[in-house]
Design a protein around this motif. Structure first.
Motif, mmCIF file in Angstrom:
data_model
loop_
_atom_site.group_PDB
_atom_site.id
_atom_site.type_symbol
_atom_site.label_atom_id
_atom_site.label_comp_id
_atom_site.label_asym_id
_atom_site.label_seq_id
_atom_site.Cartn_x
_atom_site.Cartn_y
_atom_site.Cartn_z
ATOM 1 N N GLY A 61 0.300 -31.476 19.847
ATOM 2 C CA GLY A 61 0.939 -30.818 18.722
ATOM 3 C C GLY A 61 2.297 -30.208 19.330
ATOM 4 O O GLY A 61 2.731 -28.902 18.936
ATOM 5 N N SER A 62 2.993 -30.749 20.645
ATOM 6 C CA SER A 62 3.875 -29.753 21.206
ATOM 7 C C SER A 62 5.298 -30.510 21.259
ATOM 8 O O SER A 62 5.211 -31.759 20.733
ATOM 9 N N LYS A 81 3.154 -36.403 12.443
ATOM 10 C CA LYS A 81 1.688 -36.185 12.838
ATOM 11 C C LYS A 81 1.467 -34.912 14.083
ATOM 12 O O LYS A 81 0.781 -34.247 13.985
ATOM 13 N N ILE A 82 2.582 -34.971 14.924
ATOM 14 C CA ILE A 82 2.799 -33.953 15.853
ATOM 15 C C ILE A 82 2.937 -32.497 15.174
ATOM 16 O O ILE A 82 2.193 -31.638 15.472
ATOM 17 N N LYS A 85 -0.328 -31.494 13.288
ATOM 18 C CA LYS A 85 -1.386 -30.961 14.448
ATOM 19 C C LYS A 85 -0.924 -29.386 14.432
ATOM 20 O O LYS A 85 -1.757 -28.357 14.457
ATOM 21 N N LEU A 86 0.395 -29.072 14.965
ATOM 22 C CA LEU A 86 0.677 -27.824 15.185
ATOM 23 C C LEU A 86 0.595 -26.950 13.673
ATOM 24 O O LEU A 86 -0.116 -25.832 13.831
ATOM 25 N N ASP A 97 6.077 -28.206 8.058
ATOM 26 C CA ASP A 97 5.832 -29.816 7.874
ATOM 27 C C ASP A 97 6.349 -30.384 6.522
ATOM 28 O O ASP A 97 6.170 -31.277 5.971
#
Length: 603
Positions: A61-62, A81-82, A85-86, A97
């Protein structure tokens, strides 16, 4: 060692990233993509150097995970998707998002999307926020403000309302009373907070920040505000969602919660302000605003949200100062209660959502019953053109704040208007600024006798008394008597300028100005030499700027605020980058880089 990231280079990179997105969407849409990437890059960089960061950057998530997706055919889906996650790891779903990086209509199909997002992430990879400071002058904050300003400019009239120009925000913060003595536990609230920039500017005036509260109706703009708070190190700020008038979120039973300070730039003259209004939360004690205009609904909400010693500064259209009917009744009652401390008239065309001139209304509950007047400023003429908008200069901001906070009365600019004058039947509690301050230029009177018979009217020369006071001998050098009441020039008009420049009095005047400039430099030389990583750039310019204002105030003919503007123009154009480099690299390393860049030698 690589040079630290300069503000000018950062701006260039950010706007280059905007260029990558142009074409498929307008600025009101691509701002979501740019600011999301800015957010992910910033929190990823901060997590590497700040173990106490309140933002958790999980595996997968970075920003590094986004960089690893470069060139991938599924890059858009991987980005989503990344970011998800964050967002999930930090309770930021539906905040960071909102932008869909897999939207083919906006980003193109197949190879076009792949190339566009790959270029975008490459641009952001060159930015390093590990050293960014959340202390009111950090690069990240500057970058965010830069983007918001440009997004507002490009989005057009209907979509620029989420951003209050930074200069106006600073005025509100300073005239509402936030300053060096403001405690961190004191509260500041914006009921229509937009992207949050006004709240952040207000809190930045306190040496250790403040406790921040805000509410925003628009979902996308609310998300911007939430991101903005985190980017500026205010992760715990409470930013709620919803319509402030019909559904206020900061309540205690049937009453509103109260705060030390309220700052606000609400939407002007909303016609549907009471649609769905069920509970007025005792906001309309002094009258109910008209059905088709919500300006006083916001003002009364701010007033009701203040503690017994609270203060508010609200940007409103000038109509609130003079309209009659229900608004006239409310205004009269507020003035009778002593709640209105001041009114500041601003230039037209400052704001992105409207071109009409606005004013700042300052409310103050402390000692309200003892208030005997309203301090008024007509600052409508102090601005510079900036593209198709007007913009307040540093000197305009400083003059407004100095004049208001020190209650300085200046002819055709400001005065303390007694309540007795406002209540007089001829004014009838009308606060329209031109009733009390005549800011028009004196009429240029023509002397027909001089036009017919020659000679310069002595009355015209007397009107230049400021110059003769500064240069007592110059008038006699330039003019000689013609007949009673009239004079002639002593030589050809083409020689006037050189005669003035050569005069001993003018040379002394120039020498004095140069000496004052040199004194100012010497007074702060040690401070400049001591610049290090702990330097606060805003404090540095404030100290030097205030010294320049004080030194040049007694000098005739020179407006000290014009001199101050020279410093601030140099600061914004050149000096800020230089100071930032020295803060991050040190004087010797920066000097070494300059030598390498220019091929010069050091002795």
């Amino acid at each position: 060692m690589a040079l630290a990231l300069k503000k000018s280079d950062l701006y260039s990179s950010l706007w280059k990233s905007c260029d990558e997105l142009r074409g498929g969407m307008d600025a009101s849409q691509y701002k979501d993509y740019i600011l999301t990437l800015l957010f992910v890059k910033y929190v990823s960089d901060k997590a590497k150097t700040d173990p106490s960061s309140l933002i958790d950057v999980p595996t997968g998530g970075s920003f590094e995970d986004m960089l690893a997706a470069k060139g991938d055919k599924e890059i858009g889906d991987r980005f989503n998707k990344i970011i998800a996650k964050l967002a999930e790891a930090n309770g930021l779903r539906n905040v960071i998002d909102l932008a869909d990086f897999n939207d083919e209509e906006k980003l193109g199909k197949g190879k076009e999307m792949q190339d566009r997002l790959s270029k975008l992430v490459t641009i952001f990879n060159d930015l390093d926020f590990r050293g960014s400071r959340a202390e009111g002058d950090d690069l990240l904050g500057d970058a965010y403000e830069y983007l918001m300003r440009h997004f507002a400019t490009e989005s057009g009239k209907s979509k620029g309302q989420f951003y209050t120009p930074a200069e106006v925000s600073r005025i509100l913060a300073k005239v509402v009373g936030i300053g060096p003595n403001t405690r961190q536990d004191q509260t500041v609230y914006d009921p229509a907070c937009g992207s949050g920039s006004l709240l952040l500017k207000a809190a930045a005036e306190a040496p250790r920040g403040m406790t921040i509260y805000g509410q925003e109706k628009d979902n996308a703009t609310w998300a911007l505000s939430k991101m903005n708070m985190i980017l500026h190190g205010n992760e715990i700020a409470e930013i709620e969602k919803g319509d402030t008038i019909t559904n206020p979120q900061f309540t205690k039973g049937d009453h509103l919660r109260t705060f030390d300070y309220v700052v606000m730039n609400p939407p002007f003259s909303v016609k549907s302000w009471n649609n769905g209004l069920e509970n007025d939360y005792n906001r309309f004690e002094y009258g109910r605003p008209p059905e088709k205009n919500g300006d006083y609904a916001f003002l009364l909400h701010a007033l009701t949200s203040l503690k017994s010693t609270g203060k508010a500064a609200i940007i409103l259209p000038h109509g609130v100062l003079f309209r009659g009917g229900a608004e006239g009744t409310i205004r009269t009652r507020l003035l009778e209660q002593g709640f209105v401390k001041g009114v500041i008239g601003l230039p037209a065309n400052l704001f992105y959502g409207t071109g009409i001139p606005a004013c700042i209304v300052i409310l103050d509950k402390k000692n309200a019953q003892a208030r005997t007047g309203v301090f008024m400023i007509d600052a409508s003429k102090g601005f510079t053109k900036d593209g198709n908008k007007n913009r307040l200069r540093s000197q305009d901001l400083h003059k407004i704040v100095d004049t208001f906070n020190k209650k300085i009365e200046i002819e055709r600019y400001s005065r303390m208007v007694p309540m007795s004058e406002i209540a007089d039947p001829k004014n009838d509690y009308n606060l329209n600024i031109p009733r009390y301050i005549d800011s028009s230029e004196p009429e240029d009177l023509q002397d027909l006798y001089a036009h017919l018979h020659g000679g310069i009217p002595n009355a015209d020369l007397d009107a230049l008394s400021d110059y003769w006071d500064a240069f007592p001998q110059l008038r006699n050098q330039l003019f000689k008597p013609n007949r009673p009441g009239y004079s002639d020039m002593t030589f050809d008009v083409g020689n006037v300028q050189q005669t003035i420049l050569d005069s001993p009095e003018f040379r002394a005047f120039v020498d004095e100005a140069k000496a004052l400039t040199g004194d100012c430099y010497m007074a702060h030389r040690d401070t400049l030499a001591a610049i290090n990583a702990e330097t606060r750039p805003n404090d540095l310019t404030a100290i030097i700027g205030d010294d320049i204002l004080a030194k040049f105030k007694p000098v005739p003919l020179l407006d000290e605020y014009d001199v101050y503007e020279q410093l601030m123009s140099y600061w914004h154009d050149t000096m800020h980058d230089d100071v930032f480099l020295v803060m991050n690299e040190g004087w010797l390393d920066v000097a070494g880089h300059e030598v390498l860049a220019t091929g010069a030698s050091v002795r």
